[in-house]
Enzyme design. Structure first.
Site, mmCIF file in Angstrom:
data_model
loop_
_atom_site.group_PDB
_atom_site.id
_atom_site.type_symbol
_atom_site.label_atom_id
_atom_site.label_comp_id
_atom_site.label_asym_id
_atom_site.label_seq_id
_atom_site.Cartn_x
_atom_site.Cartn_y
_atom_site.Cartn_z
ATOM 1 N N ASP A 39 -44.767 -1.410 20.031
ATOM 2 C CA ASP A 39 -45.962 -1.047 20.675
ATOM 3 C C ASP A 39 -47.416 -1.383 19.868
ATOM 4 O O ASP A 39 -47.341 -1.189 18.729
ATOM 5 C CB ASP A 39 -46.153 0.377 21.282
ATOM 6 C CG ASP A 39 -44.813 0.840 21.981
ATOM 7 O OD1 ASP A 39 -44.170 -0.173 22.604
ATOM 8 O OD2 ASP A 39 -44.458 2.152 22.055
HETATM 9 N N1 URA Z 1 -39.941 3.233 20.559
HETATM 10 C C1 URA Z 1 -41.483 3.182 20.900
HETATM 11 O O1 URA Z 1 -41.606 4.193 21.923
HETATM 12 N N2 URA Z 1 -42.412 2.267 20.441
HETATM 13 C C2 URA Z 1 -41.965 1.373 19.779
HETATM 14 O O2 URA Z 1 -42.943 0.401 19.373
HETATM 15 C C3 URA Z 1 -40.456 1.235 19.292
HETATM 16 C C4 URA Z 1 -39.670 2.278 19.573
#
Ligand code: URA
Length: 227
Positions: free
Chosen positions: A101
């Site tokens: 993310d």
């Molecule tokens: N889980 C999440 O919530 N975000 C990420 O970037 C990776 C795993």
């Protein structure tokens, strides 16, 4: 035999988008002859030059990046800075393996090898991914049990059993799949919203002391352990 534009793109000569106009502009020669057609098929042993400089095919490249927060995991974005902007020009033809993310930091692999990328992200491979998370509220034994049994997300999606460990100033989560916002949603389903998230491991590959925004090559030996 391979298309000229594919050859140049695999050699990392320029981005896929730029290549067509570069070829049409007559800047590329094959065995000494200017070729203006991107679709032209050329042999693996052809001598290809761009602006009179030889362009050689390279093998598989795998990089590990410590993604900082604020960058999107994408090769192009109209609004945000992308992880590609953290790599030198010559690696702009790589693509990310999976996704972190925008607000998540940590270990992100990038490669020019499509089949390898596919193997690493395939649900069947179940490569372990470990995260360090800070949350509102502290995780407790009931959360650990719920993770081990398999979390059911708020939208009803069931996750595979996962490992949760309380740690210094946060917790550690090990998952074997990669659903959208998975770790954030798993912890949110336990009433412990994530305030900070960093991926620290994929398979045997650890982020270690690599600084945010920095990258390094992954050795073939490390790759062997990962698969
Ligand atoms: N889980 C999440 O919530 N975000 C990420 O970037 C990776 C795993």
């Amino acid at each position: 035999m391979m298309r000229l534009d594919k050859y140049l793109s695999e050699a990392g000569a320029a981005s896929r988008r730029e290549l067509k106009s570069i070829i049409r502009a007559g800047r590329v020669t094959v065995n000494g002859e200017t070729v203006k057609s991107p679709e032209q098929k050329i042999g693996e042993d052809a001598v290809v030059k761009l602006d009179d400089r030889p362009v050689v095919l390279r093998g598989t490249v795998v990089l590990m990046l410590h993604k900082p927060a604020g960058y999107v995991t994408s090769t192009e974005d109209p609004r945000d800075r992308t992880v590609m902007e953290l790599l030198p020009e010559e690696y702009r033809d790589l693509f990310p393996v999976g996704r972190l993310d925008k607000d998540t930091e940590g270990l992100l692999l990038l490669t020019n090898d499509g089949p390898l990328c596919h193997r690493l992200t395939s649900p069947r491979q179940q490569v372990e991914k470990e995260y360090f998370a800070e949350t509102e509220g502290t995780v407790d034994a009931s959360d650990v049990e719920a993770f081990a049994a398999g979390i059911v997300l708020r939208d009803g999606t069931r996750c595979l059993p996962a490992e949760l460990r309380a740690g210094d100033g946060g917790c550690y989560v090990v998952v074997r799949e990669g659903k959208y916002h998975q770790v954030r949603r798993m912890l949110a389903s336990r009433g412990k919203p994530v305030t900070y998230l960093r991926r620290i491991r994929e398979g045997e590959l650890r982020l270690g002391t690599l600084e945010p925004g920095k990258w390094r090559h992954v050795t073939p030996e490390e790759m062997g352990n990962l698969l």
